[in-house]
Scaffold this motif. Structure first.
Motif, PDB file in Angstrom:
ATOM      1  N   LEU A 167     -18.780   0.628  -4.042  1.00 49.39           N
ATOM      2  CA  LEU A 167     -18.354   1.267  -2.689  1.00 49.39           C
ATOM      3  C   LEU A 167     -19.556   1.376  -1.820  1.00 49.39           C
ATOM      4  O   LEU A 167     -20.602   1.920  -2.587  1.00 49.39           O
ATOM      5  N   ALA A 168     -19.837   0.605  -0.495  1.00 50.66           N
ATOM      6  CA  ALA A 168     -21.269   0.785  -0.197  1.00 50.66           C
ATOM      7  C   ALA A 168     -22.019   0.263  -1.078  1.00 50.66           C
ATOM      8  O   ALA A 168     -23.072   0.724  -1.159  1.00 50.66           O
ATOM      9  N   GLY A 169     -21.822  -0.729  -1.693  1.00 49.70           N
ATOM     10  CA  GLY A 169     -22.665  -1.436  -2.749  1.00 49.70           C
ATOM     11  C   GLY A 169     -23.895  -2.295  -2.214  1.00 49.70           C
ATOM     12  O   GLY A 169     -24.583  -2.448  -3.120  1.00 49.70           O
ATOM     13  N   VAL A 202     -17.316  -5.698  -4.340  1.00 55.13           N
ATOM     14  CA  VAL A 202     -18.512  -5.225  -3.469  1.00 55.13           C
ATOM     15  C   VAL A 202     -17.848  -4.830  -2.234  1.00 55.13           C
ATOM     16  O   VAL A 202     -17.533  -6.028  -1.553  1.00 55.13           O
ATOM     17  N   LEU A 203     -18.099  -3.680  -1.755  1.00 57.35           N
ATOM     18  CA  LEU A 203     -17.715  -3.503  -0.290  1.00 57.35           C
ATOM     19  C   LEU A 203     -18.879  -2.727   0.395  1.00 57.35           C
ATOM     20  O   LEU A 203     -19.555  -1.943   0.123  1.00 57.35           O
ATOM     21  N   ASP A 204     -18.984  -3.582   1.543  1.00 57.03           N
ATOM     22  CA  ASP A 204     -20.455  -2.940   2.422  1.00 57.03           C
ATOM     23  C   ASP A 204     -19.965  -3.472   3.934  1.00 57.03           C
ATOM     24  O   ASP A 204     -19.144  -4.367   4.167  1.00 57.03           O
ATOM     25  N   GLN A 205     -20.876  -2.981   4.889  1.00 55.96           N
ATOM     26  CA  GLN A 205     -20.884  -3.511   5.912  1.00 55.96           C
ATOM     27  C   GLN A 205     -22.161  -4.382   6.615  1.00 55.96           C
ATOM     28  O   GLN A 205     -22.196  -4.669   7.715  1.00 55.96           O
ATOM     29  N   ASP A 206     -23.163  -4.218   5.664  1.00 59.83           N
ATOM     30  CA  ASP A 206     -24.460  -4.544   6.095  1.00 59.83           C
ATOM     31  C   ASP A 206     -24.644  -6.227   5.861  1.00 59.83           C
ATOM     32  O   ASP A 206     -24.624  -6.602   4.600  1.00 59.83           O
ATOM     33  N   ALA A 220     -17.849 -11.919  -8.437  1.00 61.90           N
ATOM     34  CA  ALA A 220     -17.467 -10.755  -7.905  1.00 61.90           C
ATOM     35  C   ALA A 220     -16.711 -10.999  -6.529  1.00 61.90           C
ATOM     36  O   ALA A 220     -17.114 -11.945  -5.798  1.00 61.90           O
ATOM     37  N   THR A 221     -15.945 -10.216  -5.939  1.00 60.93           N
ATOM     38  CA  THR A 221     -15.497 -10.251  -4.813  1.00 60.93           C
ATOM     39  C   THR A 221     -16.162  -9.443  -3.966  1.00 60.93           C
ATOM     40  O   THR A 221     -16.295  -8.352  -4.147  1.00 60.93           O
ATOM     41  N   ILE A 222     -16.409 -10.191  -2.609  1.00 55.70           N
ATOM     42  CA  ILE A 222     -17.318  -9.501  -1.751  1.00 55.70           C
ATOM     43  C   ILE A 222     -16.435  -9.075  -0.299  1.00 55.70           C
ATOM     44  O   ILE A 222     -15.874 -10.270   0.195  1.00 55.70           O
ATOM     45  N   ILE A 223     -16.598  -7.936  -0.050  1.00 51.80           N
ATOM     46  CA  ILE A 223     -15.837  -7.652   1.200  1.00 51.80           C
ATOM     47  C   ILE A 223     -16.622  -6.912   2.205  1.00 51.80           C
ATOM     48  O   ILE A 223     -17.423  -5.981   1.856  1.00 51.80           O
TER      49      ILE A 223
END
Ligand SMILES: C[S@@+](CC[C@H](N)C(=O)[O-])C[C@H]1O[C@@H](n2cnc3c(N)ncnc32)[C@H](O)[C@@H]1O
Length: 258
Positions: free
Chosen positions: A46-48, A68-72, A87-90
């Motif tokens: 989270l926020a990876g 992996v979840l992030d917004q950058d 990995a799944t990237i979100i």
């Protein structure tokens, strides 16, 4: 852009802030191993960012299912390249409770009250970017995406309340050593790392996108309460158990068991 070199330089830049960075990741993954009894875990980083925890999870548990979840946009570009096919990237904003709807379908049901399916949600050096009231609410949302018995670990700057003088000394000495590393070229500063990313032909346009998401270069609004604040917030959020899993100086990792 050679993704793994950017990955390495991100790690070096972060390790300058936290020389014991790897220790916290190892402690997290040992706890994941314990709650899954050696079975391949399903882990949410989270926020990876660049997928720091995801990469270490896959190194330790090669059959792990990792998200992996992030917004950058810059860090997600690096994560997408180094974790391609693994990995799944979100792309999602943790400031918005809607982040859960972006998770892979089988890991979170939108039916109210359904438990999620992650064995572990792991996060590091990230949630202090969010306001206090949002972190407290987010803890409840994280609990929902965990299976019963699943674990959440948050490693971050969490000073020990009863050691204010020592904490200040630890921070001051850490700053001094960091400056020496920057001056000697042993490490790249945060600002310099972003300047270099802006000059890269692939990452440069992403840096411009990023500036819309994070308009401030520094995070001077950072809010870093003691570990006990987090432990209380985890209990209020409904975790069956909550406590400190790891401590290194003014940083700690708190864990909550669903
Ligand atoms: C210092 S980096 C740490 C990244 C990674 N966990 C690591 O240890 O290398 C902080 C991360 O938190 C992410 N972050 C901060 N606020 C966020 C939000 N509202 N939604 C999603 N990610 C966020 C940032 O984009 C950044 O990738």
């Amino acid at each position: 852009m050679t993704a793994y070199i950017w990955q390495e330089s991100w790690d070096r830049q972060q390790t300058a802030f936290m020389p014991d960075r790897e220790e916290r990741f190892a402690a997290m993954l040992t706890a994941v191993d314990a709650v899954t009894d050696g079975r391949a875990p399903r882990v949410l980083d989270l926020a990876g960012g660049t997928g720091t925890i995801a990469l270490r999870t896959l190194a330790r548990f090669p059959d792990a299912e990792v998200t992996v979840l992030d917004q950058d946009p810059v860090l997600l570009t690096i994560a997408g390249a180094t974790l391609a096919g693994r990995a799944t990237i979100i792309d999602a904003d943790l400031g918005d409770p809607g982040w859960r709807a972006k998770l892979p379908g089988e890991t979170f049901s939108t039916e109210a009250g359904d438990p999620g399916a992650f064995d572990a949600v792991l996060t590091a050096t990230a949630l202090h970017w969010l306001p206090a009231e949002r972190v407290a609410t987010l803890y409840g949302e994280i609990r929902e995406v965990l299976r019963p018995g699943g674990i959440f670990v948050n490693a971050d700057h969490m000073p020990e309340e009863s050691l204010p003088t020592l904490s200040e000394r630890l921070r001051a000495r850490g700053r001094q050593l960091r400056e020496e590393r920057y001056e000697s070229g042993a490490a790249t500063s945060w600002a310099e790392w972003w300047r270099r990313a802006a000059a890269d032909e692939v990452l440069g346009p992403k840096v411009i996108e990023r500036e819309r998401i994070y308009p401030s270069v520094s995070h001077d609004q950072e809010w870093t309460p003691p570990a006990l604040w987090h432990v209380d917030a985890l209990r209020v959020a409904g975790f069956a158990e909550a406590g400190v899993l790891w401590r290194g100086g003014t940083d700690a990792a708190v864990a909550g068991l669903r």
